[in-house]
Design a protein around this motif. Sequence first.
Motif, mmCIF file in Angstrom:
data_model
loop_
_atom_site.group_PDB
_atom_site.id
_atom_site.type_symbol
_atom_site.label_atom_id
_atom_site.label_comp_id
_atom_site.label_asym_id
_atom_site.label_seq_id
_atom_site.Cartn_x
_atom_site.Cartn_y
_atom_site.Cartn_z
ATOM 1 N N GLU A 89 -88.283 58.137 49.725
ATOM 2 C CA GLU A 89 -87.188 58.188 50.704
ATOM 3 C C GLU A 89 -87.748 58.459 52.098
ATOM 4 O OE1 GLU A 89 -83.979 60.761 49.562
ATOM 5 O OE2 GLU A 89 -84.202 60.256 47.456
ATOM 6 N N ILE A 90 -87.240 57.732 53.085
ATOM 7 C CA ILE A 90 -87.796 57.915 54.443
ATOM 8 C C ILE A 90 -87.420 59.283 54.996
ATOM 9 C CG2 ILE A 90 -85.865 56.777 55.680
ATOM 10 C CD1 ILE A 90 -88.435 55.567 57.343
ATOM 11 N N ILE A 91 -86.213 59.717 54.674
ATOM 12 C CA ILE A 91 -85.706 61.063 54.958
ATOM 13 C C ILE A 91 -84.745 61.374 53.817
ATOM 14 C CG2 ILE A 91 -85.883 60.886 57.486
ATOM 15 C CD1 ILE A 91 -82.826 60.265 57.438
ATOM 16 N N HIS A 92 -84.275 62.606 53.724
ATOM 17 C CA HIS A 92 -83.407 62.953 52.599
ATOM 18 C C HIS A 92 -81.933 62.743 52.935
ATOM 19 C CE1 HIS A 92 -86.744 65.578 50.653
ATOM 20 N NE2 HIS A 92 -86.766 64.340 50.207
ATOM 21 N N ASN A 93 -81.552 61.480 53.094
ATOM 22 C CA ASN A 93 -80.127 61.194 53.270
ATOM 23 C C ASN A 93 -79.782 59.893 52.561
ATOM 24 O OD1 ASN A 93 -77.757 59.800 54.951
ATOM 25 N ND2 ASN A 93 -77.536 62.015 54.997
ATOM 26 N N PRO A 94 -78.798 59.946 51.641
ATOM 27 C CA PRO A 94 -78.499 58.754 50.850
ATOM 28 C C PRO A 94 -78.003 57.580 51.677
ATOM 29 C CG PRO A 94 -76.898 60.518 50.423
ATOM 30 C CD PRO A 94 -77.976 61.103 51.270
ATOM 31 N N ARG A 95 -77.197 57.848 52.713
ATOM 32 C CA ARG A 95 -76.642 56.760 53.524
ATOM 33 C C ARG A 95 -77.769 55.970 54.188
ATOM 34 N NH1 ARG A 95 -71.482 56.669 57.285
ATOM 35 N NH2 ARG A 95 -70.811 58.258 55.828
ATOM 36 N N VAL A 96 -78.744 56.685 54.735
ATOM 37 C CA VAL A 96 -79.851 56.024 55.443
ATOM 38 C C VAL A 96 -80.713 55.244 54.445
ATOM 39 C CG1 VAL A 96 -81.905 56.407 56.848
ATOM 40 C CG2 VAL A 96 -79.852 57.786 57.247
ATOM 41 N N ASN A 97 -81.034 55.869 53.318
ATOM 42 C CA ASN A 97 -81.902 55.189 52.348
ATOM 43 C C ASN A 97 -81.228 53.945 51.762
ATOM 44 O OD1 ASN A 97 -84.369 56.807 52.282
ATOM 45 N ND2 ASN A 97 -83.022 58.451 51.619
ATOM 46 N N LYS A 98 -79.939 54.053 51.479
ATOM 47 C CA LYS A 98 -79.227 52.888 50.922
ATOM 48 C C LYS A 98 -79.223 51.747 51.938
ATOM 49 C CE LYS A 98 -76.196 55.385 47.792
ATOM 50 N NZ LYS A 98 -75.076 56.295 47.969
ATOM 51 N N ARG A 99 -79.096 52.095 53.208
ATOM 52 C CA ARG A 99 -79.098 51.065 54.258
ATOM 53 C C ARG A 99 -80.455 50.342 54.283
ATOM 54 N NH1 ARG A 99 -78.083 47.276 56.208
ATOM 55 N NH2 ARG A 99 -77.808 46.776 58.402
ATOM 56 N N LEU A 100 -81.544 51.104 54.100
ATOM 57 C CA LEU A 100 -82.872 50.478 54.095
ATOM 58 C C LEU A 100 -83.028 49.566 52.867
ATOM 59 C CD1 LEU A 100 -85.253 53.336 55.337
ATOM 60 C CD2 LEU A 100 -84.018 51.626 56.660
ATOM 61 N N VAL A 101 -82.466 49.996 51.742
ATOM 62 C CA VAL A 101 -82.486 49.136 50.544
ATOM 63 C C VAL A 101 -81.763 47.822 50.869
ATOM 64 C CG1 VAL A 101 -81.623 48.870 48.179
ATOM 65 C CG2 VAL A 101 -82.636 51.044 48.888
#
Length: 412
Positions: A89-101
């Motif tokens: 994970e780039i940082i610990h936030n699901p919204r941000v990580n899902k966006r990168l996916v």
Amino acid sequence: MPTDDSQPTYYRASLGLMKEVSGALAADYHSALITHMRANGGVFDYPAAGLSFQLAKEFGFCYGVDKAVDMAYEARVKFPGKRIFLLTEIIHNPRVNKRLVDMGIVFLSGQYATGLTEDAITAEDVVLIPAFGTSSETLARLRAKGCILIDTTCGSVVRVWKRVERYAADGFTSVVHGKYDHEETIATVSQARAQGGHFLVVRDRAEAERVVSFIEGSMPAGELLAGFHPGACSAGFDPARHLQRIGVANQTTMLASESLEIARVIGAALERRYGREHADEHFRSFDTICSATQDRQDAIQAMIAGTPPDLILVIGGYNSSNTGHLLEVAMSRCPAYHIQDAGEMLDTARIRHLPQGAKAPVETRDWLPGGELRIGLTAGASTPNRAIADSILRVLELRGVNAADAMEAIES
Ligand code: SF4
């Protein structure tokens, strides 16, 4: 590894494409409501619903997270045809990580992993290193592959690494206040290992007290080690040899007051053992809590001083260390709930949240009292403003207010 300077293969700062990505970043994370609140002393009153919201003075995205997310978006624009891997994970936030996916970035570990491993990376690929950094061994392997590296490691984390390297070079064992399995701490202790140094990771004051007992001779080495996970200390760690000269550092996102206390008790124990005149030969300490973490902890402390709000919502990923510590401060004076996003407020009776120190979220009933309410809000360093605004709108919705009406009220 390619050496053509016109085709850099290692980036540590912006890729020079901020103009191209700023629209997408604003659309994904910006919030007009939070901008409005900032311009009005952090307050948003909605008297028709009996609600008043108060933001902590410092909250949400820190400089390190801003930089990491910006660089990830820039990478996608700069290398449209290449595979882009992210170590975890780039940082610990699901919204941000899902966006990168969604942007086609492939995670190599963690909850968004696809099953591909480091072995899949070739010299043609791009690899993103997250804001927490990565171990020196992983970095060396990636460099050897010759792939393009986009290293978003936060400067405040690198500052801790330099401190730990110095300790190791001077023959001091690093005692790190942190979580041995947190990405940042894994990377930090690898810096000691790279210098041939030793380390021990203590999670809290209670674990530090075990170290104190050993130094003072009241706990045998075997008993001390039995209380630590094998991953919490370096290979061949021998308390008798490696706890004579100690340098204390900390994961940047720990509770600052606890880190200072841990350094104090270990320093005092070494002084008692070796004498004040030899203190400098046996003990070093350096507060490596980052300023963003400190500012957010100070701001929530200020919010609860005097008359605290009726309840506080602490918004952030459930694996976010700094968010957990904000909860710890908030709940010392009033009811406080750590929620990952607005959807955790299931209805007026039920909220799903992560209690302090718990491994998994739980459901609590009767969390939202009726009548007039003053609700405090804070958010971890990896939480976008949009997630905070969504939480406010959700509370309004639970009180029967339409989100569109609320936004209209703001605009007027
Ligand atoms: S919390 Fe601190 S160390 Fe972590 S990314 Fe933000 S500024 Fe950097």
